[in-house]
Structures are given as structure tokens and as C-alpha cells.
Write a protein that holds these residues in place. Structure first.
Motif, short mmCIF file in Angstrom:
data_model
loop_
_atom_site.label_atom_id
_atom_site.label_comp_id
_atom_site.label_asym_id
_atom_site.label_seq_id
_atom_site.Cartn_x
_atom_site.Cartn_y
_atom_site.Cartn_z
N PHE A 34 0.86 -1.14 -0.01
CA PHE A 34 0.02 0.06 -0.14
C PHE A 34 0.85 1.18 0.00
CE2 PHE A 34 -2.27 3.49 2.15
CZ PHE A 34 -3.34 3.70 1.35
N MET A 35 1.79 1.34 1.06
CA MET A 35 2.81 2.43 0.93
C MET A 35 3.48 2.63 -0.58
SD MET A 35 4.47 2.48 4.79
CE MET A 35 5.58 0.76 4.24
N LYS A 36 3.95 1.51 -0.83
CA LYS A 36 4.79 1.77 -2.36
C LYS A 36 3.70 2.24 -3.39
CE LYS A 36 8.68 -1.25 -1.17
NZ LYS A 36 9.26 -2.43 -1.50
N PHE B 110 4.16 10.38 -1.41
CA PHE B 110 4.63 11.64 -0.78
C PHE B 110 5.77 11.15 0.44
CE2 PHE B 110 0.97 10.03 1.44
CZ PHE B 110 1.41 9.76 2.81
N LEU B 111 5.80 9.89 0.54
CA LEU B 111 6.82 9.51 1.47
C LEU B 111 8.05 9.16 0.74
CD1 LEU B 111 4.95 6.46 3.48
CD2 LEU B 111 5.71 8.79 4.27
N GLY B 112 9.25 9.45 1.42
CA GLY B 112 10.38 9.37 0.81
C GLY B 112 10.93 7.79 0.82
#
Length: 103
Positions: free
Chosen positions: A58-60, A65-67
Motif C-alpha cells: 500500500f505504501m509503495k 509523498f513518502l520518501g
């Protein structure tokens, strides 16, 4: 078990499913506190492993916006948690007998 690879599911629905997994993990962790057994620890680890894999995907996919450093840090924290649980599971499995092992 949900898969965040289902492209037909909206981001909002995926977040909702991740939150449901958080509740399932809370429940199994409460079970572990009440009855610290190998079986409950295995169930806990399985749920957490699945959740972390879904969270990573999900994050990927949705958290652009996440580094890369933030994602890497999160994944390292998750792996540390899993390793601690795996160590405890090995300790539980090191005793033998007909009764369920208490950890």
C-alpha cells in the motif's frame, strides 16, 4: 486476507481494510496476553506478517509523498518486530510434550 494488489479497490477501501487488520491484530494480541501459547503466537505472527506485507504494498503504491528513506525505515521497524516474534516462537517450540506449549 486482503491483497492491496487488487486494482479495482479504491484507496479508501484499502485503508479501511488495513484498519480492519489492525483490529484483528489487537484482538489476537489480547489473546496472547491472556493465553500466551505457541498456537496464539503463531496466529499473531501470521496476521502481522500478512498485514505488514499489505501495508508495504500500500505504501509503495499509494504513499508517493513518502520518501524512500521513510519507507525503508518503516520496513526495518516491521522486520525488527517480526524477528522478535520469530525468536519467541522458536523459544516456545523448543519444549516438547502433548500439551499446548505456553510461552
Amino acid at each position: 486476507t486482503m491483497s492491496v494488489d487488487d486494482a479495482s479497490e479504491s484507496e479508501e477501501a484499502l485503508v479501511s481494510r488495513l484498519e480492519e487488520q489492525h483490529e484483528e491484530i489487537d484482538d489476537v494480541m489480547e489473546d496472547l496476553l491472556i493465553f500466551p501459547s505457541e498456537q496464539v503466537l503463531r496466529r499473531s505472527l501470521k496476521l502481522i506478517e500478512s498485514h505488514f506485507a499489505n501495508e508495504e504494498a500500500f505504501m509503495k503504491q499509494h504513499c508517493t509523498f513518502l520518501g524512500e528513506d521513510e519507507i525503508t525505515s518503516q520496513l526495518q521497524d516491521q522486520e525488527h518486530i517480526l524477528n522478535m516474534a520469530r525468536i519467541e516462537l522458536k523459544k516456545c517450540g523448543s519444549t516438547s510434550g502433548p500439551e499446548p506449549t505456553s510461552c
